[in-house]
Design a protein around this motif. Structure first.
Motif, PDB file in Angstrom:
ATOM      1  N   THR A 153       0.837  -1.202   0.000  1.00 28.92           N
ATOM      2  CA  THR A 153       0.000   0.000   0.000  1.00 28.92           C
ATOM      3  C   THR A 153       0.873   1.253   0.000  1.00 28.92           C
ATOM      4  O   THR A 153       0.585   2.213  -0.724  1.00 28.92           O
ATOM      5  CB  THR A 153      -0.956   0.000   1.211  1.00 28.92           C
ATOM      6  OG1 THR A 153      -1.851  -1.120   1.090  1.00 28.92           O
ATOM      7  CG2 THR A 153      -1.774   1.288   1.280  1.00 28.92           C
ATOM      8  N   THR A 154       1.953   1.245   0.775  1.00 29.42           N
ATOM      9  CA  THR A 154       2.865   2.392   0.798  1.00 29.42           C
ATOM     10  C   THR A 154       3.459   2.625  -0.585  1.00 29.42           C
ATOM     11  O   THR A 154       3.573   3.771  -1.042  1.00 29.42           O
ATOM     12  CB  THR A 154       3.973   2.182   1.849  1.00 29.42           C
ATOM     13  OG1 THR A 154       3.374   1.942   3.123  1.00 29.42           O
ATOM     14  CG2 THR A 154       4.880   3.392   1.945  1.00 29.42           C
ATOM     15  N   MET A 155       3.813   1.549  -1.290  1.00 34.12           N
ATOM     16  CA  MET A 155       4.325   1.659  -2.654  1.00 34.12           C
ATOM     17  C   MET A 155       3.306   2.371  -3.548  1.00 34.12           C
ATOM     18  O   MET A 155       3.650   3.275  -4.310  1.00 34.12           O
ATOM     19  CB  MET A 155       4.631   0.268  -3.227  1.00 34.12           C
ATOM     20  CG  MET A 155       5.059   0.277  -4.696  1.00 34.12           C
ATOM     21  SD  MET A 155       5.167  -1.385  -5.408  1.00 34.12           S
ATOM     22  CE  MET A 155       3.422  -1.754  -5.668  1.00 34.12           C
ATOM     23  N   LYS A 156       2.039   1.966  -3.437  1.00 32.68           N
ATOM     24  CA  LYS A 156       0.984   2.564  -4.256  1.00 32.68           C
ATOM     25  C   LYS A 156       0.826   4.060  -3.961  1.00 32.68           C
ATOM     26  O   LYS A 156       0.657   4.865  -4.874  1.00 32.68           O
ATOM     27  CB  LYS A 156      -0.357   1.865  -4.021  1.00 32.68           C
ATOM     28  CG  LYS A 156      -0.406   0.429  -4.469  1.00 32.68           C
ATOM     29  CD  LYS A 156      -0.275   0.354  -5.950  1.00 32.68           C
ATOM     30  CE  LYS A 156      -1.202  -0.670  -6.525  1.00 32.68           C
ATOM     31  NZ  LYS A 156      -1.157  -0.690  -7.968  1.00 32.68           N
ATOM     32  N   ILE A 157       0.893   4.428  -2.686  1.00 30.58           N
ATOM     33  CA  ILE A 157       0.784   5.839  -2.304  1.00 30.58           C
ATOM     34  C   ILE A 157       1.954   6.627  -2.902  1.00 30.58           C
ATOM     35  O   ILE A 157       1.755   7.678  -3.512  1.00 30.58           O
ATOM     36  CB  ILE A 157       0.749   5.996  -0.768  1.00 30.58           C
ATOM     37  CG1 ILE A 157      -0.519   5.361  -0.189  1.00 30.58           C
ATOM     38  CG2 ILE A 157       0.841   7.479  -0.378  1.00 30.58           C
ATOM     39  CD1 ILE A 157      -0.496   5.188   1.317  1.00 30.58           C
ATOM     40  N   LEU A 158       3.165   6.108  -2.738  1.00 33.51           N
ATOM     41  CA  LEU A 158       4.348   6.790  -3.281  1.00 33.51           C
ATOM     42  C   LEU A 158       4.272   6.895  -4.801  1.00 33.51           C
ATOM     43  O   LEU A 158       4.657   7.918  -5.379  1.00 33.51           O
ATOM     44  CB  LEU A 158       5.624   6.085  -2.839  1.00 33.51           C
ATOM     45  CG  LEU A 158       5.934   6.152  -1.340  1.00 33.51           C
ATOM     46  CD1 LEU A 158       7.186   5.338  -1.020  1.00 33.51           C
ATOM     47  CD2 LEU A 158       6.085   7.573  -0.850  1.00 33.51           C
ATOM     48  N   ASP A 159       3.763   5.850  -5.451  1.00 36.21           N
ATOM     49  CA  ASP A 159       3.586   5.895  -6.907  1.00 36.21           C
ATOM     50  C   ASP A 159       2.698   7.072  -7.302  1.00 36.21           C
ATOM     51  O   ASP A 159       2.990   7.806  -8.240  1.00 36.21           O
ATOM     52  CB  ASP A 159       2.960   4.600  -7.436  1.00 36.21           C
ATOM     53  CG  ASP A 159       3.910   3.410  -7.427  1.00 36.21           C
ATOM     54  OD1 ASP A 159       5.127   3.595  -7.195  1.00 36.21           O
ATOM     55  OD2 ASP A 159       3.427   2.280  -7.649  1.00 36.21           O
ATOM     56  N   HIS A 160       1.597   7.268  -6.575  1.00 34.82           N
ATOM     57  CA  HIS A 160       0.664   8.351  -6.897  1.00 34.82           C
ATOM     58  C   HIS A 160       1.221   9.720  -6.547  1.00 34.82           C
ATOM     59  O   HIS A 160       0.765  10.733  -7.078  1.00 34.82           O
ATOM     60  CB  HIS A 160      -0.698   8.110  -6.242  1.00 34.82           C
ATOM     61  CG  HIS A 160      -1.522   7.116  -6.983  1.00 34.82           C
ATOM     62  ND1 HIS A 160      -2.523   7.480  -7.839  1.00 34.82           N
ATOM     63  CD2 HIS A 160      -1.467   5.763  -7.034  1.00 34.82           C
ATOM     64  CE1 HIS A 160      -3.051   6.396  -8.392  1.00 34.82           C
ATOM     65  NE2 HIS A 160      -2.424   5.341  -7.906  1.00 34.82           N
ATOM     66  N   LEU A 161       2.220   9.756  -5.668  1.00 34.32           N
ATOM     67  CA  LEU A 161       2.921  11.005  -5.373  1.00 34.32           C
ATOM     68  C   LEU A 161       4.078  11.225  -6.348  1.00 34.32           C
ATOM     69  O   LEU A 161       4.801  12.204  -6.242  1.00 34.32           O
ATOM     70  CB  LEU A 161       3.468  10.991  -3.935  1.00 34.32           C
ATOM     71  CG  LEU A 161       2.446  11.118  -2.816  1.00 34.32           C
ATOM     72  CD1 LEU A 161       3.090  10.825  -1.467  1.00 34.32           C
ATOM     73  CD2 LEU A 161       1.800  12.503  -2.825  1.00 34.32           C
ATOM     74  N   GLU A 162       4.228  10.282  -7.281  1.00 30.70           N
ATOM     75  CA  GLU A 162       5.311  10.313  -8.268  1.00 30.70           C
ATOM     76  C   GLU A 162       6.681  10.302  -7.597  1.00 30.70           C
ATOM     77  O   GLU A 162       7.595  11.040  -7.966  1.00 30.70           O
ATOM     78  CB  GLU A 162       5.142  11.519  -9.200  1.00 30.70           C
ATOM     79  CG  GLU A 162       3.825  11.462  -9.968  1.00 30.70           C
ATOM     80  CD  GLU A 162       3.555  12.688 -10.814  1.00 30.70           C
ATOM     81  OE1 GLU A 162       4.516  13.400 -11.188  1.00 30.70           O
ATOM     82  OE2 GLU A 162       2.375  12.929 -11.109  1.00 30.70           O
ATOM     83  N   ILE A 163       6.802   9.420  -6.591  1.00 28.62           N
ATOM     84  CA  ILE A 163       8.060   9.220  -5.879  1.00 28.62           C
ATOM     85  C   ILE A 163       8.532   7.804  -6.172  1.00 28.62           C
ATOM     86  O   ILE A 163       7.840   6.830  -5.831  1.00 28.62           O
ATOM     87  CB  ILE A 163       7.878   9.424  -4.361  1.00 28.62           C
ATOM     88  CG1 ILE A 163       7.446  10.872  -4.075  1.00 28.62           C
ATOM     89  CG2 ILE A 163       9.148   9.064  -3.604  1.00 28.62           C
ATOM     90  CD1 ILE A 163       7.039  11.132  -2.639  1.00 28.62           C
ATOM     91  N   GLU A 164       9.677   7.696  -6.813  1.00 30.51           N
ATOM     92  CA  GLU A 164      10.215   6.378  -7.153  1.00 30.51           C
ATOM     93  C   GLU A 164      10.456   5.559  -5.898  1.00 30.51           C
ATOM     94  O   GLU A 164      10.922   6.078  -4.884  1.00 30.51           O
ATOM     95  CB  GLU A 164      11.531   6.520  -7.923  1.00 30.51           C
ATOM     96  CG  GLU A 164      11.339   6.906  -9.365  1.00 30.51           C
ATOM     97  CD  GLU A 164      12.645   6.811 -10.149  1.00 30.51           C
ATOM     98  OE1 GLU A 164      13.422   5.855  -9.926  1.00 30.51           O
ATOM     99  OE2 GLU A 164      12.860   7.716 -10.962  1.00 30.51           O
ATOM    100  N   ASN A 165      10.134   4.274  -5.984  1.00 25.75           N
ATOM    101  CA  ASN A 165      10.343   3.392  -4.836  1.00 25.75           C
ATOM    102  C   ASN A 165      10.299   1.941  -5.293  1.00 25.75           C
ATOM    103  O   ASN A 165       9.760   1.629  -6.356  1.00 25.75           O
ATOM    104  CB  ASN A 165       9.277   3.644  -3.769  1.00 25.75           C
ATOM    105  CG  ASN A 165       7.912   3.133  -4.168  1.00 25.75           C
ATOM    106  OD1 ASN A 165       7.567   2.003  -3.859  1.00 25.75           O
ATOM    107  ND2 ASN A 165       7.141   3.957  -4.873  1.00 25.75           N
ATOM    108  N   GLN A 166      10.867   1.097  -4.488  1.00 30.24           N
ATOM    109  CA  GLN A 166      10.840  -0.352  -4.715  1.00 30.24           C
ATOM    110  C   GLN A 166      10.444  -1.056  -3.419  1.00 30.24           C
ATOM    111  O   GLN A 166      11.080  -2.020  -3.011  1.00 30.24           O
ATOM    112  CB  GLN A 166      12.219  -0.842  -5.201  1.00 30.24           C
ATOM    113  CG  GLN A 166      12.655  -0.248  -6.528  1.00 30.24           C
ATOM    114  CD  GLN A 166      11.670  -0.526  -7.650  1.00 30.24           C
ATOM    115  OE1 GLN A 166      11.117  -1.616  -7.765  1.00 30.24           O
ATOM    116  NE2 GLN A 166      11.423   0.476  -8.486  1.00 30.24           N
ATOM    117  N   LEU A 167       9.410  -0.553  -2.772  1.00 24.44           N
ATOM    118  CA  LEU A 167       9.002  -1.090  -1.474  1.00 24.44           C
ATOM    119  C   LEU A 167       8.367  -2.468  -1.552  1.00 24.44           C
ATOM    120  O   LEU A 167       8.334  -3.195  -0.570  1.00 24.44           O
ATOM    121  CB  LEU A 167       8.032  -0.135  -0.787  1.00 24.44           C
ATOM    122  CG  LEU A 167       8.658   1.134  -0.224  1.00 24.44           C
ATOM    123  CD1 LEU A 167       7.582   2.030   0.365  1.00 24.44           C
ATOM    124  CD2 LEU A 167       9.702   0.810   0.820  1.00 24.44           C
TER     125      LEU A 167
END
Length: 190
Positions: A168-182
């Motif tokens: 879920t945190t990955m999805k939130i960061l995706d929508h904030l346009e913040i790269e992540n590999q959580l």
């Protein structure tokens, strides 16, 4: 380099683990400045659901504002930021925002985001959802609010609660346009 400012509101629904994980993930990114607030009922849930104290939570923000401070920076349209996340979002908070009833800093900050055309991500935590809840969420979605319920994915075969929350945190960061590999992303590659 200018830091990206993210506003986080934690309301009084169960699921405070989602907020804590999001704040911890954001803190690991030096280019992010976290502004936010926590409702009174959110602190009650944090006490029930975690071992964290109020000071532990407020320390996760770069700029923390009292939930009753309607003069806080994040309550003003002139405060520029890159998006707001309400996690978890109680149905009271959802209704307050849907109907423009800014009774605390979370609802006021979201109201400002709506009027200024800024990104809002809402992580609603309630089940089952009544027709009223669904209508309020639909109304917000039509206004451009990104609705991301914390629904786990199982294609990534999570082995712990942390892995479920990280998705879920990955999805939130995706929508904030913040790269992540959580979390492991879907792939049909064999």
């Amino acid at each position: 380099m200018k830091k990206k400012k993210i506003v986080v509101g934690i309301s009084g629904a169960s699921g405070s683990i989602y907020a804590i994980h999001l704040l911890e993930a954001l803190r690991k990114i030096p280019e992010i400045e976290i502004h936010g607030t926590v409702s009174d009922w959110a602190y009650e849930n944090i006490k029930l659901e975690t071992a964290l104290k109020k000071n532990d939570v407020t320390a996760l923000f770069d700029k923390y504002y009292n939930a009753h401070d309607m003069g806080a920076n994040i309550a003003s349209g002139s405060f520029l930021h890159d998006g707001m996340v309400i996690v978890p979002a109680s149905m009271k908070t959802v209704a307050s925002i849907a109907y423009g009833y800014s009774d605390n800093l979370i609802a006021r900050s979201a109201d400002v985001c709506l009027k200024e055309g800024r990104k809002i991500i809402m992580v609603p935590r309630e089940t089952p959802l009544s027709t009223i809840h669904l209508e309020n969420l639909l109304k917000l979605s039509k206004l451009g609010v990104h609705i991301i319920p914390p629904i786990p994915a199982f294609y990534n075969q999570p082995q712990s609660i942390e892995e479920i929350v990280n998705h879920t945190t990955m999805k939130i960061l995706d929508h904030l346009e913040i790269e992540n590999q959580l979390s492991r992303r879907w792939s049909n590659d064999k």
